[in-house]
Motif scaffolding. Structure first.
Motif: not given
Length: 65
Positions: A44-63
């Protein structure tokens, strides 16, 4: 993350809430069970033009996950 929510945990404990700590096997079971939802969000994120996996990995790194 546990230390960051010490106040919330104390409030819950003082209120008599049931606090459940998952063991390693149960944690893995929940992670495995949630993977289909995560993968769907990546699409869904990819269809909206975002790299969902990269966003998810960045969020996990932050926490620290």
């Amino acid at each position: 993350m546990d230390a960051g929510d010490a106040v919330g945990l104390k409030i819950a404990q003082d209120a008599g809430d049931n606090i459940v700590t998952l063991d390693e096997a149960e944690t893995h079971r929940w992670k495995d069970a949630s993977q289909a939802t995560i993968d769907a969000w990546y699409e869904k994120a990819g269809a909206a033009g975002f790299d969902g996996k990269a966003l998810h990995e960045a969020a996990k790194a932050l926490v620290g996950a």
